[in-house]
Design a protein around this motif. Sequence first.
Motif, PDB file in Angstrom:
ATOM      1  N   PRO A 166       2.227   1.380   7.115  1.00 28.14           N
ATOM      2  CA  PRO A 166       2.920   0.431   6.428  1.00 28.14           C
ATOM      3  C   PRO A 166       2.365  -0.974   6.526  1.00 28.14           C
ATOM      4  N   ARG A 188       1.748   3.588  -3.105  1.00 27.12           N
ATOM      5  CA  ARG A 188       2.299   3.648  -1.922  1.00 27.12           C
ATOM      6  C   ARG A 188       2.534   4.977  -1.216  1.00 27.12           C
ATOM      7  N   THR A 246       2.066   4.323   2.588  1.00 30.88           N
ATOM      8  CA  THR A 246       2.449   3.368   3.189  1.00 30.88           C
ATOM      9  C   THR A 246       3.831   3.982   4.175  1.00 30.88           C
ATOM     10  N   THR A 300       3.487  -2.082   2.128  1.00 33.90           N
ATOM     11  CA  THR A 300       4.728  -1.647   1.182  1.00 33.90           C
ATOM     12  C   THR A 300       5.191  -2.610   0.438  1.00 33.90           C
TER      13      THR A 300
END
Length: 191
Positions: free
Chosen positions: A103, A92, A99, A78
């Motif tokens: 993540p 992302r 993410t 992230t």
Amino acid sequence: MKRILTGMVMAASLVTSLTANAAEYVIDKKGAHAFIQFKIQHLGYSWLYGRFNDFDGEFTYDSAKPNDSKIKVNIDVTSLDSNHAERDKHLRGTDFLDTGKYPSATFVSTKFNDKGDGKATLTGDLTLHGVTRSIDIDVSKIGEGKDPWGGYRAGFTGTTTLKLTDFGIPDVLGPASGSVEMILDVEGIRK
């Protein structure tokens, strides 16, 4: 029985002394002396550069036995930063790194093949986007030695190229953007 116990203690001592020779290092992320960067073509017309700002890790290294080296790195995906907020949000998102679901990423080495003259191939398992694959990283040792604060440091640089679809990341920008080059610079502080 006494001989067996004595032999086991001696063997344990030998193993401990052999593994104790490799120095343990923590990656100097706080001092901003380590970077995980990437570059990828945008539609085949230009290069997009970025980095991951948040990661940590440790490695062991002994210049007398470089093939015994090991490293583990944890990356906060992230923290991706391409210097453009809207693009970062897109990268992302579910079209790319997703993410929200994935993540973090990890790299755990499985082999270090010293080639001499400070060059090596580092092999390990990269888990990214929920997929684990073995990758090779071309590594060069930058140097090692005492620092001005009484510590000891070792530094390395490395590169590898990842095919996005190998990690389940969709190839939505065309074949010119199907691979990403990773540039890795690590300075470690001996524990």
